[in-house]
Design a protein around this motif. Sequence first.
Motif, PDB file in Angstrom:
ATOM      1  N   TRP A 113       1.015  -1.218   0.043  1.00 26.52           N
ATOM      2  CA  TRP A 113       0.064  -0.004   0.021  1.00 26.52           C
ATOM      3  C   TRP A 113       1.048   1.356  -0.163  1.00 26.52           C
ATOM      4  O   TRP A 113       0.666   2.228  -0.542  1.00 26.52           O
ATOM      5  CB  TRP A 113      -0.960   0.204   1.195  1.00 26.52           C
ATOM      6  CG  TRP A 113      -1.951  -0.945   0.933  1.00 26.52           C
ATOM      7  CD1 TRP A 113      -2.251  -2.060   1.471  1.00 26.52           C
ATOM      8  CD2 TRP A 113      -3.142  -0.883  -0.012  1.00 26.52           C
ATOM      9  NE1 TRP A 113      -3.425  -2.631   1.334  1.00 26.52           N
ATOM     10  CE2 TRP A 113      -4.048  -2.024   0.309  1.00 26.52           C
ATOM     11  CE3 TRP A 113      -3.388  -0.281  -1.015  1.00 26.52           C
ATOM     12  CZ2 TRP A 113      -4.963  -2.219  -0.672  1.00 26.52           C
ATOM     13  CZ3 TRP A 113      -4.499  -0.149  -1.681  1.00 26.52           C
ATOM     14  CH2 TRP A 113      -5.316  -1.325  -1.730  1.00 26.52           C
ATOM     15  N   ALA A 114       2.099   1.314   0.635  1.00 23.66           N
ATOM     16  CA  ALA A 114       2.909   2.398   0.807  1.00 23.66           C
ATOM     17  C   ALA A 114       3.141   2.785  -0.719  1.00 23.66           C
ATOM     18  O   ALA A 114       3.143   4.004  -1.044  1.00 23.66           O
ATOM     19  CB  ALA A 114       4.197   2.120   1.463  1.00 23.66           C
ATOM     20  N   GLU A 115       3.553   1.792  -1.880  1.00 23.19           N
ATOM     21  CA  GLU A 115       3.815   2.205  -3.166  1.00 23.19           C
ATOM     22  C   GLU A 115       2.716   2.387  -4.068  1.00 23.19           C
ATOM     23  O   GLU A 115       2.411   3.353  -4.673  1.00 23.19           O
ATOM     24  CB  GLU A 115       4.444   0.943  -3.670  1.00 23.19           C
ATOM     25  CG  GLU A 115       6.069   0.946  -3.274  1.00 23.19           C
ATOM     26  CD  GLU A 115       6.692   2.192  -3.741  1.00 23.19           C
ATOM     27  OE1 GLU A 115       6.626   2.716  -4.863  1.00 23.19           O
ATOM     28  OE2 GLU A 115       7.637   2.668  -2.794  1.00 23.19           O
ATOM     29  N   GLU A 116       1.484   1.540  -3.777  1.00 21.18           N
ATOM     30  CA  GLU A 116       0.182   1.681  -4.342  1.00 21.18           C
ATOM     31  C   GLU A 116      -0.491   3.143  -4.323  1.00 21.18           C
ATOM     32  O   GLU A 116      -1.220   3.500  -5.282  1.00 21.18           O
ATOM     33  CB  GLU A 116      -0.650   0.500  -3.953  1.00 21.18           C
ATOM     34  CG  GLU A 116      -1.964   0.619  -4.604  1.00 21.18           C
ATOM     35  CD  GLU A 116      -2.216   0.230  -5.888  1.00 21.18           C
ATOM     36  OE1 GLU A 116      -2.929   0.683  -6.647  1.00 21.18           O
ATOM     37  OE2 GLU A 116      -1.095  -0.429  -6.576  1.00 21.18           O
ATOM     38  N   LEU A 117      -0.312   3.816  -2.839  1.00 17.91           N
ATOM     39  CA  LEU A 117      -1.058   4.894  -2.683  1.00 17.91           C
ATOM     40  C   LEU A 117      -0.130   6.396  -2.955  1.00 17.91           C
ATOM     41  O   LEU A 117      -1.053   7.283  -3.055  1.00 17.91           O
ATOM     42  CB  LEU A 117      -1.442   4.996  -1.173  1.00 17.91           C
ATOM     43  CG  LEU A 117      -2.250   3.823  -0.817  1.00 17.91           C
ATOM     44  CD1 LEU A 117      -2.448   4.027   0.863  1.00 17.91           C
ATOM     45  CD2 LEU A 117      -3.648   3.768  -1.645  1.00 17.91           C
ATOM     46  N   VAL A 134      -3.970  14.597  -0.665  1.00 22.69           N
ATOM     47  CA  VAL A 134      -2.980  13.917  -1.620  1.00 22.69           C
ATOM     48  C   VAL A 134      -1.805  13.349  -0.970  1.00 22.69           C
ATOM     49  O   VAL A 134      -1.186  13.678   0.063  1.00 22.69           O
ATOM     50  CB  VAL A 134      -2.333  15.386  -2.411  1.00 22.69           C
ATOM     51  CG1 VAL A 134      -1.187  14.526  -3.564  1.00 22.69           C
ATOM     52  CG2 VAL A 134      -3.206  15.897  -3.323  1.00 22.69           C
ATOM     53  N   LEU A 135      -1.667  12.166  -1.257  1.00 17.37           N
ATOM     54  CA  LEU A 135      -0.533  11.286  -0.551  1.00 17.37           C
ATOM     55  C   LEU A 135       0.543  11.125  -1.305  1.00 17.37           C
ATOM     56  O   LEU A 135       0.897  10.635  -2.506  1.00 17.37           O
ATOM     57  CB  LEU A 135      -1.079   9.658  -0.525  1.00 17.37           C
ATOM     58  CG  LEU A 135      -2.435   9.455   0.240  1.00 17.37           C
ATOM     59  CD1 LEU A 135      -2.844   8.317   0.437  1.00 17.37           C
ATOM     60  CD2 LEU A 135      -2.298  10.060   1.856  1.00 17.37           C
ATOM     61  N   ASN A 136       1.267  12.169  -0.925  1.00 17.55           N
ATOM     62  CA  ASN A 136       2.819  12.439  -1.618  1.00 17.55           C
ATOM     63  C   ASN A 136       3.845  11.335  -1.398  1.00 17.55           C
ATOM     64  O   ASN A 136       3.508  10.531  -0.306  1.00 17.55           O
ATOM     65  CB  ASN A 136       3.288  13.822  -1.139  1.00 17.55           C
ATOM     66  CG  ASN A 136       2.210  15.108  -1.501  1.00 17.55           C
ATOM     67  OD1 ASN A 136       1.727  15.032  -2.689  1.00 17.55           O
ATOM     68  ND2 ASN A 136       1.979  15.777  -0.730  1.00 17.55           N
ATOM     69  N   ASP A 137       4.713  11.775  -1.788  1.00 21.86           N
ATOM     70  CA  ASP A 137       6.171  10.758  -1.605  1.00 21.86           C
ATOM     71  C   ASP A 137       6.728  10.859  -0.305  1.00 21.86           C
ATOM     72  O   ASP A 137       6.410  12.271   0.279  1.00 21.86           O
ATOM     73  CB  ASP A 137       7.065  11.126  -2.677  1.00 21.86           C
ATOM     74  CG  ASP A 137       7.027  10.438  -4.246  1.00 21.86           C
ATOM     75  OD1 ASP A 137       5.804   9.667  -3.927  1.00 21.86           O
ATOM     76  OD2 ASP A 137       7.361  10.930  -4.952  1.00 21.86           O
ATOM     77  N   THR A 191       1.378   7.027   6.688  1.00 21.69           N
ATOM     78  CA  THR A 191       2.235   5.504   6.545  1.00 21.69           C
ATOM     79  C   THR A 191       1.107   4.411   6.517  1.00 21.69           C
ATOM     80  O   THR A 191      -0.074   4.721   6.651  1.00 21.69           O
ATOM     81  CB  THR A 191       2.777   5.304   7.955  1.00 21.69           C
ATOM     82  OG1 THR A 191       1.976   5.367   9.151  1.00 21.69           O
ATOM     83  CG2 THR A 191       4.082   6.312   8.231  1.00 21.69           C
ATOM     84  N   THR A 192       1.341   3.390   6.112  1.00 21.09           N
ATOM     85  CA  THR A 192       0.555   2.204   6.055  1.00 21.09           C
ATOM     86  C   THR A 192       1.020   1.000   6.770  1.00 21.09           C
ATOM     87  O   THR A 192       2.551   0.864   7.194  1.00 21.09           O
ATOM     88  CB  THR A 192       0.297   1.807   4.608  1.00 21.09           C
ATOM     89  OG1 THR A 192       1.842   1.173   4.242  1.00 21.09           O
ATOM     90  CG2 THR A 192      -0.047   2.806   3.854  1.00 21.09           C
ATOM     91  N   SER A 193       0.351   0.064   7.400  1.00 19.87           N
ATOM     92  CA  SER A 193       0.596  -0.971   8.189  1.00 19.87           C
ATOM     93  C   SER A 193      -0.377  -1.927   8.240  1.00 19.87           C
ATOM     94  O   SER A 193      -1.659  -1.493   8.478  1.00 19.87           O
ATOM     95  CB  SER A 193       0.956  -0.411   9.654  1.00 19.87           C
ATOM     96  OG  SER A 193       1.201  -1.624  10.386  1.00 19.87           O
ATOM     97  N   SER A 194      -0.212  -3.117   7.869  1.00 16.57           N
ATOM     98  CA  SER A 194      -1.389  -4.245   8.029  1.00 16.57           C
ATOM     99  C   SER A 194      -2.524  -3.840   7.094  1.00 16.57           C
ATOM    100  O   SER A 194      -3.545  -4.037   7.777  1.00 16.57           O
ATOM    101  CB  SER A 194      -1.510  -4.807   9.216  1.00 16.57           C
ATOM    102  OG  SER A 194      -0.349  -4.994   9.762  1.00 16.57           O
ATOM    103  N   GLY A 195      -2.678  -3.364   6.007  1.00 17.07           N
ATOM    104  CA  GLY A 195      -3.995  -2.751   5.438  1.00 17.07           C
ATOM    105  C   GLY A 195      -4.527  -1.709   6.061  1.00 17.07           C
ATOM    106  O   GLY A 195      -5.709  -1.619   5.609  1.00 17.07           O
TER     107      GLY A 195
END
Length: 174
Positions: free
Chosen positions: A28-32, A57-60, A79-83
Amino acid sequence: MKKFKIIGLLLTTIITVSSCKKEVAVNWAEELKGTVWSGEFKNTTGFYQGVQYFSIVLNDYGKLTWHDIKGSQTNLNWTTSSGKIIITFANRNALGGTISSERITNFTEIEGTNAFQIISLNRSTVAIAESLTNTNWQGTITGYNNLLIECKNYPVLFCTVKGSGSFNLLRSGS
């Protein structure tokens, strides 16, 4: 005959085992990264507690830009973690929600006390200036006969609105 039963049983087992697919975990970190989301929130305290609209906007590099009627905030992180996505505000309060490809749901407080609640958040598309250049949008306003928005490129996209109030718009011929 017994030989054929054993071979048949082996083939059935091999086909069953080989057809089981493992679910591929989404990064998800890359996908978003670089995606735009829009939704609704409401304040849980204060004078106005009605529904308000916002976009993010989910920026780099885990940076997030929040846009609403009051303006833009750029000092947020994600950040993302476990979906789940975790949005951290400048005051260190944080909200988390469950990610799917088209929406983020089930927002809960992760850290601190947030004075608002996210009602909905859906993936949006990014408006590309070139697709709006030299277009006109026409509609009606309550109490008015006509509304016109003209978009020109001067060298950046600039749209002028003639009229005000609550309205519905449809793209008219350019």
